[in-house]
Design an enzyme around this catalytic site. Structure first.
Site, PDB file in Angstrom:
ATOM      1  N   CYS A  47      39.635  40.052  35.800  1.00  0.00           N
ATOM      2  CA  CYS A  47      39.266  41.254  36.556  1.00  0.00           C
ATOM      3  C   CYS A  47      40.306  42.358  36.316  1.00  0.00           C
ATOM      4  O   CYS A  47      41.461  42.216  36.728  1.00  0.00           O
ATOM      5  CB  CYS A  47      39.203  40.890  38.036  1.00  0.00           C
ATOM      6  SG  CYS A  47      39.212  42.281  39.154  1.00  0.00           S
ATOM      7  N   CYS A  50      42.186  43.527  39.412  1.00  0.00           N
ATOM      8  CA  CYS A  50      43.217  42.580  39.864  1.00  0.00           C
ATOM      9  C   CYS A  50      44.495  42.757  39.053  1.00  0.00           C
ATOM     10  O   CYS A  50      45.598  42.760  39.615  1.00  0.00           O
ATOM     11  CB  CYS A  50      42.723  41.140  39.748  1.00  0.00           C
ATOM     12  SG  CYS A  50      41.349  40.731  40.842  1.00  0.00           S
TER      13      CYS A  50
END
Length: 131
Positions: A47, A50
């Site tokens: 991600c 993230c």
């Protein structure tokens, strides 16, 4: 004070969460950070949000002089997370819609949260911790 870290996956979350909850009274702030798993090929989260947010969050929390507990909860690989019936998407306490999500947990409830699009903003992290 050092940042107290706990880590959990979807599969062991309940046990780790109980430990987190049982020690919550000892801390100024108790936070849960929901993250995407690391990609074994790159050692980075799959991600991008993230990857952007994690270092900012850790920097802010580690700079605090207060006792802060952080439970890192990994949502799984991309396929697992995309499932609309993912346990943390449907869990009434969390109702996740994206990762990363940073939650301030207090008295067994969500006191505040930062969603994926804002979890990397230092001023919002500070405000969340101080709630």
């Amino acid at each position: 004070m050092p940042l107290k870290l706990l880590e959990a996956t979807v599969w062991n979350f309940d046990g780790v969460f109980e430990k987190f909850r049982s020690e919550a009274a000892k801390n100024k702030a108790n936070l849960i950070l929901f993250l995407a798993d690391k990609d074994p090929a790159t050692s980075l989260s799959w991600c991008p949000d993230c990857v952007r947010a994690e270092p900012v969050i850790y920097k802010k929390l580690e700079a605090s002089s207060d006792d802060i507990a952080l439970l890192r909860a990994y949502v799984g690989d991309r396929k697992t997370w995309r499932n609309p019936k993912h346990p943390w998407r449907v869990e009434p306490r969390f109702m996740l819609t994206g990762v990363p999500t940073l939650i301030h947990w207090d008295n067994d409830t969500v006191k505040g949260r930062l969603e994926d699009y804002e979890a990397h903003l230092e001023n919002k992290i500070e405000t969340l911790v101080e709630k």
